[in-house]
Each structure stands twice: as C-alpha cells, then as structure tokens.
Design an enzyme around this catalytic site. Structure first.
Site, PDB file in Angstrom:
ATOM      1  CD  GLU A 280      -2.173  -1.268   2.998  1.00  0.00           C
ATOM      2  OE1 GLU A 280      -1.932  -0.320   3.782  1.00  0.00           O
ATOM      3  OE2 GLU A 280      -2.807  -2.276   3.337  1.00  0.00           O
ATOM      4  NE  ARG A 283       5.928  10.088   3.227  1.00  0.00           N
ATOM      5  CZ  ARG A 283       5.384  10.964   4.060  1.00  0.00           C
ATOM      6  NH1 ARG A 283       5.472  12.251   3.810  1.00  0.00           N
ATOM      7  NH2 ARG A 283       4.775  10.560   5.161  1.00  0.00           N
ATOM      8  CB  CYS A 349      -4.285  35.337  10.842  1.00  0.00           C
ATOM      9  SG  CYS A 349      -4.696  36.435   9.491  1.00  0.00           S
ATOM     10  CE1 TYR A 377      -0.701  10.730   3.149  1.00  0.00           C
ATOM     11  CE2 TYR A 377       1.630  10.500   2.693  1.00  0.00           C
ATOM     12  CZ  TYR A 377       0.402   9.929   2.956  1.00  0.00           C
ATOM     13  OH  TYR A 377       0.274   8.573   3.008  1.00  0.00           O
TER      14      TYR A 377
HETATM   15  N1  LLP Z   1      -1.504   2.130   4.426  1.00  0.00           N
HETATM   16  C1  LLP Z   1      -2.016   2.619   5.566  1.00  0.00           C
HETATM   17  C2  LLP Z   1      -2.876   1.773   6.380  1.00  0.00           C
HETATM   18  C3  LLP Z   1      -1.700   3.923   5.964  1.00  0.00           C
HETATM   19  O1  LLP Z   1      -2.187   4.386   7.111  1.00  0.00           O
HETATM   20  C4  LLP Z   1      -0.856   4.725   5.152  1.00  0.00           C
HETATM   21  C5  LLP Z   1      -0.534   6.096   5.539  1.00  0.00           C
HETATM   22  C6  LLP Z   1      -0.376   4.171   3.956  1.00  0.00           C
HETATM   23  C7  LLP Z   1      -0.710   2.865   3.630  1.00  0.00           C
HETATM   24  C8  LLP Z   1       0.527   4.938   3.021  1.00  0.00           C
HETATM   25  O2  LLP Z   1       1.712   5.298   3.638  1.00  0.00           O
HETATM   26  P1  LLP Z   1       2.877   6.000   2.788  1.00  0.00           P
HETATM   27  O3  LLP Z   1       3.393   4.988   1.792  1.00  0.00           O
HETATM   28  O4  LLP Z   1       2.277   7.177   2.111  1.00  0.00           O
HETATM   29  O5  LLP Z   1       3.871   6.377   3.796  1.00  0.00           O
HETATM   30  N2  LLP Z   1       0.174  13.042   6.411  1.00  0.00           N
HETATM   31  C9  LLP Z   1       1.433  12.433   6.804  1.00  0.00           C
HETATM   32  C10 LLP Z   1       1.496  10.981   6.412  1.00  0.00           C
HETATM   33  C11 LLP Z   1       0.379  10.154   7.009  1.00  0.00           C
HETATM   34  C12 LLP Z   1       0.420   8.709   6.595  1.00  0.00           C
HETATM   35  C13 LLP Z   1      -0.822   8.011   7.026  1.00  0.00           C
HETATM   36  N3  LLP Z   1      -0.936   6.642   6.615  1.00  0.00           N
HETATM   37  C14 LLP Z   1       2.575  13.235   6.190  1.00  0.00           C
HETATM   38  O6  LLP Z   1       2.316  14.200   5.484  1.00  0.00           O
HETATM   39  O7  LLP Z   1       3.743  12.930   6.418  1.00  0.00           O
END
Ligand code: LLP
Length: 421
Positions: A280, A283, A349, A377
């Site tokens: 999954e 990013r 602000c 994100y």
């Molecule tokens: N699978 C699940 C169950 C997740 O909770 C997430 C991300 C992903 C996959 C994908 O993860 P990635 O490959 O994108 O790391 N807003 C935060 C990141 C939050 C990630 C939440 N879960 C930021 O901007 O760093």
C-alpha cells in the site's frame, strides 16, 4: 546540497519539470499551483513493479497521499489497485476506473454505510483493525446476504523510526490488533458466516528510510501467519503496508526495487515466496513527482528574523505546521548572489503558518519559488482555512500540460452554506 528530484532540471537558467518551464505554468494558471510529473510517478511505480516482477502481487496505491482523479487514473492505468480509507475515497476510486476487486479498504473507523457500499460494489478486501469492527462487518455482510473479504491488520510492535505522528506500528498506536490477540481474532473471524478470511496485513508508519523496520515487521507477520495457519485458518495473501520514505532533504531511503529484493530474499528463506503479496505505498509513488509554485509577495526583513511572505500557506502545504516537516524551496529563476536568510511564511493569521525556516534565498517581490516534494500529503490535506480557495493542479507529460483541477473559487466555497434569512 542533495540532487533535485528526478525530472526537475535547470534549463536555460530556470526550473523545468520534464519539458515544461515552471514560470510559464505560473503565468498561465496562477499561484499557488501544484505541478506533477507523469513520468516521475510512473518511474516510482516502475521501481516497485521491477522489485515484485514474477511474484503474485498487487500494488494498491494509498490514495490518501494524493487523491486527485487524474493522478489516480495515471496510476490505475499503469497497473495499480487502490488503498482507500473512506466512502469518499471509494467513490473517487470508482470514478478513476479501478476494478473494484483491486480496492482494499483500510482505516480504524469504517461506518456501516461505508461497509455496505464497499460490499455492494465488490471491493477486494477490508483491512479490519478491531474485534468490534469485525463483528459489525460480519453483521452488515450477512444483512446483504454476502461474505465480506477480510484481512486483519496486526500491530507488529515495530519502531518505524519516523515522526511520532506518522508512526503506526507501535503498541501505543490506535492502529491494528495487538500481537497477542491476533490468533483468537482469526479463529473468531473464520467462524463468522458474513466473513471470508483472505489475508493479513500490517503498516508500521510513513516516511520510513531504512529497510530494518520492514524486515522486522515481516518476520513478526510471518511468525503470525505460521501460527494462524497452524490454528486452522489459511491466509491467502500478506499485505506489508506502505510507508517507504522519499528524499526531502538528503534522506536516503532504499529504492523500492532494492528494498523488495531484500524483503523477497527473507520471504523466500522463510518459505513464503509463493504467497500473494499486497502493498500500500502512497508517498513514495507521488511525493517527489510534485512541486508547489508560489509567488513572493513581500520581503519583510527584521531585527531577529527576515520573513519572506509568499502566496502559498499552511492551508496548501500543511506538513510544516503539522509535523515540522521540511520541504526544499528553490527559486524558479535563480538570481546570482547569495541573498539573505529567510523564514518563508504564508498569509494565514497564525505563527504556525510557515513553509520553510532559515532558508538562504536571493529573491525579490514577484519572484516565483518552487516548494519541492509536494506531490504527497499536500493537496489531499489542503483546507479552506482563512477562506482560501484550494490551489489549481496541472499534470505535465513531456512538453504537454493538462489542467487537472481548477482553482477553487469563493463561490465554490459558499455554495454549501445556508445563510440566515
Ligand atoms: N496504508 C495505511 C494503512 C496507511 O495508514 C498509510 C498512511 C499508507 C498505507 C501509506 O503510507 P505511505 O506509503 O504514504 O507512507 N500526512 C502524513 C502521512 C500520514 C500517513 C498516514 N498513513 C505526512 O504528510 O507525512
């Protein structure tokens, strides 16, 4: 200074994404503006595809990272399934044309209505995060005369060594079912008439920059699979989650194909090489494919700090305010000379409305800046705070440019509101 992300280059003294000058895009579409490279997304995906070639696998893009329709279409057409976390994401996923059985539904708080809709359209798997959720899903599926495909998200209690807000696989996190309860939960699920056990999954965090935590999590999950199967419940697929980091500021995460070479070696060594693999990633597929263009409004030098006030803000780029995150900031048309040290801030602000701190930049009012690594994100977390419309988005493909989201107008924002008589 680390290298620029792939497909971002200096040509004729100015920044280009693929074959397109960023200054031209800002002129034509205004700022703040998100610009994405199709080639960069496909190159990131290709690394995973190479890494998993020859294996029974499905790459489900975690669309929370960037859920704009054209981005989803790009990745779905290149072979991705999708990882969703809400009914809204489900409808976006369907609108993007993904086959429903290539959707997995993650998240700790699915509602009955969300479960019903997902069962009706025939999604591939629910990643269930608690015993209570499992029982509700069983009930909803039975009421529809169906069996919901389920995988249980286990919490492997592994430290992903990342920011505490984006670390999810430790005991203190709200995610997943604790190691000790996993076998009993699978036994229970296997006995539910509305459920069909199709797999197991874990996700230990985000912006992970080392292979170690993945290998540890894999070992723990494989131990569990062995124990669950010994208890009589077959586990057709293993989902290893997402979380692979990107280079924001000299970070050196393993490349996806290198990471998977290591993980597959471990999987093979433990006799699970034939098992269906799901992942999954979010990013790492889109983060470094995007930049946010912003115009310098005012220079405000001061006694203690120099502020560069730009037209993008925390509502467009929430990561610095939320996680003290670092995004590189580059002038679109660099001037010669060193300039001064600035805090780059937005018009909102709040003192928390900053985009970069202590950055050496030689700029004047009216100059354009590119905030890098803004593909993940950012737009998906954007808000209307201060009644700021969300930015426009464009997708670059070679020298072709396509507007994929119009700038949100004030009328768009007011449409949902009901004024008093
Ligand atoms: N699978 C699940 C169950 C997740 O909770 C997430 C991300 C992903 C996959 C994908 O993860 P990635 O490959 O994108 O790391 N807003 C935060 C990141 C939050 C990630 C939440 N879960 C930021 O901007 O760093």
């Amino acid at each position: 200074m680390s290298q620029l992300p792939a497909f971002l280059t200096h040509q004729n003294g100015e920044l280009h994404l693929e074959g397109v000058a960023l200054s031209r895009l800002a002129r034509e579409h205004g700022t703040p503006l998100f610009v994405y490279s199709r080639a960069a997304m496909l190159a990131s995906l290709a690394a995973y595809q190479r890494g998993l070639a020859g294996r029974d696998h499905l790459i489900c893009y975690a669309m929370k990272a960037n859920s704009s329709l054209a981005i989803l279409q790009t990745l779905v057409r290149a072979g991705c399934g999708l990882d969703i976390v809400s009914a809204g994401e489900l409808e976006r996923a369907l609108a993007a044309g993904v086959q429903p059985d290539r959707i997995i539904f993650s998240g700790v708080g699915k509602t009955r209505a969300e479960m019903r809709r997902a069962i009706e359209v025939g999604i591939g798997c629910f990643n269930v995060e608690s015993r209570a959720e499992l029982d509700v899903l069983d009930e909803v599926a039975r009421s529809l005369g169906r069996r919901a495909p389920v995988s249980i998200r286990v919490n492997p209690n592994v430290d992903a060594k990342t920011h505490p807000y984006i670390s999810t696989g430790l005991k203190g996190n709200k995610f997943g079912i604790a190691h000790e309860e996993v076998i009993a939960t699978y036994r229970h699920a296997a006995g539910c008439a509305g459920l069909q056990v199709v797999g197991i999954d874990c996700h230990i965090g985000s912006q992970i920059t080392q292979a170690g935590p993945y290998l540890d999590a894999m070992d723990r999950v494989l131990d569990l699979v062995t124990a669950i199967e010994a208890a009589g419940v077959p586990i057709p697929h293993i989902d290893f989650g997402g979380g692979l980091g990107i280079d924001y500021n000299g970070d050196t995460p393993p490349a996806a194909d290198d990471l998977w070479a290591q993980l597959l070696a471990r999987l093979d060594a433990r006799g699970f090489g034939q098992r269906r693999i799901m992942i999954e990633p979010g990013r790492s597929l889109v983060g470094n494919a995007g930049v946010c263009l912003t115009e310098v409004l005012y220079l405000k030098p001061g006694e203690q700090k120099n502020f560069l006030i730009v037209d993008a803000a925390m509502n467009d780029l929430p990561r610095p305010a939320m996680y003290q995150a670092f995004h590189r900031i580059e002038p679109v048309v660099p001037r010669s000379g060193d300039g001064m040290t600035w805090d780059v801030v937005g018009p909102v602000c709040e003192s928390g409305d900053w985009i970069g701190r202590d950055r050496a930049l030689n700029v004047q009012s009216g100059d354009l800046l590119a905030v890098l690594s803004a593909g993940a994100y950012c737009m998906s977390m954007a808000s209307n705070y201060n009644t700021r419309g969300r930015a426009a988005e464009v997708l670059v493909d070679g020298d072709q440019v396509r507007l994929i989201r119009q700038r949100e107008s004030v009328a768009d924002q007011l449409r949902m509101e009901v004024p008093l008589a």
